[in-house]
Design an enzyme around this catalytic site. Structure first.
Site, short mmCIF file in Angstrom:
data_model
loop_
_atom_site.label_atom_id
_atom_site.label_comp_id
_atom_site.label_asym_id
_atom_site.label_seq_id
_atom_site.Cartn_x
_atom_site.Cartn_y
_atom_site.Cartn_z
N HIS A 296 6.93 56.42 104.35
CA HIS A 296 5.62 56.80 103.82
C HIS A 296 5.25 55.37 103.34
O HIS A 296 3.65 55.28 103.09
CB HIS A 296 6.44 57.46 102.19
CG HIS A 296 7.19 58.74 102.92
ND1 HIS A 296 8.72 58.78 101.84
CD2 HIS A 296 6.82 59.64 103.22
CE1 HIS A 296 9.15 59.80 102.42
NE2 HIS A 296 7.96 60.95 102.71
N GLN B 282 7.94 75.69 100.21
CA GLN B 282 8.09 75.10 101.58
C GLN B 282 9.37 75.28 102.38
O GLN B 282 10.34 74.85 102.78
CB GLN B 282 8.00 74.53 102.06
CG GLN B 282 7.44 73.35 101.65
CD GLN B 282 7.14 71.68 101.72
OE1 GLN B 282 6.16 71.20 101.57
NE2 GLN B 282 7.78 70.76 102.72
O1 PAF Z 1 5.95 66.74 104.93
C1 PAF Z 1 5.97 66.70 103.97
O2 PAF Z 1 6.82 65.75 103.34
C2 PAF Z 1 5.70 68.00 103.26
O3 PAF Z 1 6.01 68.47 103.98
C3 PAF Z 1 4.96 67.93 102.34
C4 PAF Z 1 3.38 67.81 104.02
C5 PAF Z 1 4.72 66.51 101.88
C6 PAF Z 1 3.83 69.28 101.83
O4 PAF Z 1 4.78 69.24 101.05
#
Ligand code: PAF
Length: 299
Positions: A45, A69
């Protein structure tokens, strides 16, 4: 330290002056970058933030564990939430703003009665075993794009399908946002960094790098067999067996064109016309579902 906002309106107000400068004076353009995350940040990240800083003046990192999600029985409740540590890490790489909304701020109605994605790209690969997952990603990323209105957004290439879907979203909804795919960041032994790696036991963590090694091996062999479609099938079967023997439970192992628009593992794609293929894998090791991919370029 980055400034943290939980409310959409407050973040918009904070970002407005940069847009003002952008609008009033074309010569002093202030570019805004967005790095969407679900927090529990690792070096992968932080690399996204460093890349964002190369492309923009202001970097906004969103931290939101997005409920839409996650499927039933998935790790939404147990997903690690480490906001204080995340903000401290973001300070070391110079992020300017953190957007960390609560669920109600993002979703006045849950589940949201609006969908933004359609098509085969969302139901193949991860979409097959995680139905609805990419609908959730699509809606949250669309909302983040509308809230932050960035010039550029950075996503990791580890989530290859997600990146392809977001590029499609930007194209089809005419977002004026440059999407940058950042190379996979790996541990010294090759394991792709992921927040979910912490679900691995000590023994599983020792096995885990085998996934990357097998993809590298397969990529090398594909380059060696000079488009022999028979050998392609045999190599795939061999790799599948080797990954399984190493202790993984495979969700999928697929070779596709890099646009993900081909039938999976169809030997017909393995020809001189398709210069760019991608090997994609998702496999369980204990509680962790690991993703990885490897581009194969025949040039
Ligand atoms: O890749 C991720 O961490 C997630 O799928 C995202 C793009 C932040 C969407 O919640």
């Amino acid at each position: 330290m980055p400034i943290i906002y939980q409310q959409i309106s407050a973040l918009r107000t904070a970002l407005q002056p940069y847009r003002g400068q952008r609008n009033d004076n074309q010569n002093s353009q202030q570019r805004i970058a967005l790095v969407p995350t679900m927090g529990n940040l690792h070096d992968g990240h932080l690399e996204l933030v460093s890349i964002a800083k190369q492309h923009a003046d202001i970097v906004v990192v969103s931290i939101f564990v997005n409920p839409t999600q996650f499927g039933v029985g998935e790790d939404f409740d147990s997903y690690p939430r480490t906001l204080d540590e995340d903000v401290a890490k973001l300070a070391t790489v110079g992020a300017d703003y953190v957007f960390a909304p609560i669920i109600d701020e993002m979703y006045p109605v849950l589940p949201p009665p609006t969908a933004v994605l359609a098509g085969e790209i969302t139901t193949q690969l991860c979409g097959r075993s995680r139905p609805g997952h990419f609908d959730g990603v699509g809606i949250v990323v669309s909302k983040l794009f509308n809230i932050v209105q960035p010039d550029v957004a950075v996503f990791g290439q580890k989530d290859y399908q997600q990146l392809a879907i977001i590029k499609q979203l930007v194209r089809d909804l005419s977002y004026s946002i440059e999407i940058i795919g950042a190379p996979i960041v790996r541990a010294a032994d090759g394991l792709a960094l992921s927040s979910r790696n912490q679900y691995l036991s000590v023994t599983e963590r020792q096995i885990a790098p085998a996934l990357h090694q097998e993809l590298q091996y397969l990529a090398k062999q594909l380059l060696n067999i000079e488009h022999s479609q028979q050998e392609f099938a045999a190599l795939l079967a061999e790799t599948l067996a080797r990954i399984t023997d190493a202790g993984f439970t495979i969700d999928y192992l697929e070779v596709k064109t890099d646009q993900l628009d081909s039938v999976p593992n169809n030997a017909a794609i393995f020809n001189a016309e398709n210069q760019d293929l991608v090997i994609l894998v998702a496999a369980w090791l204990g509680r962790a579902r690991l993703l990885d991919n490897q581009l194969v370029t025949f040039k």
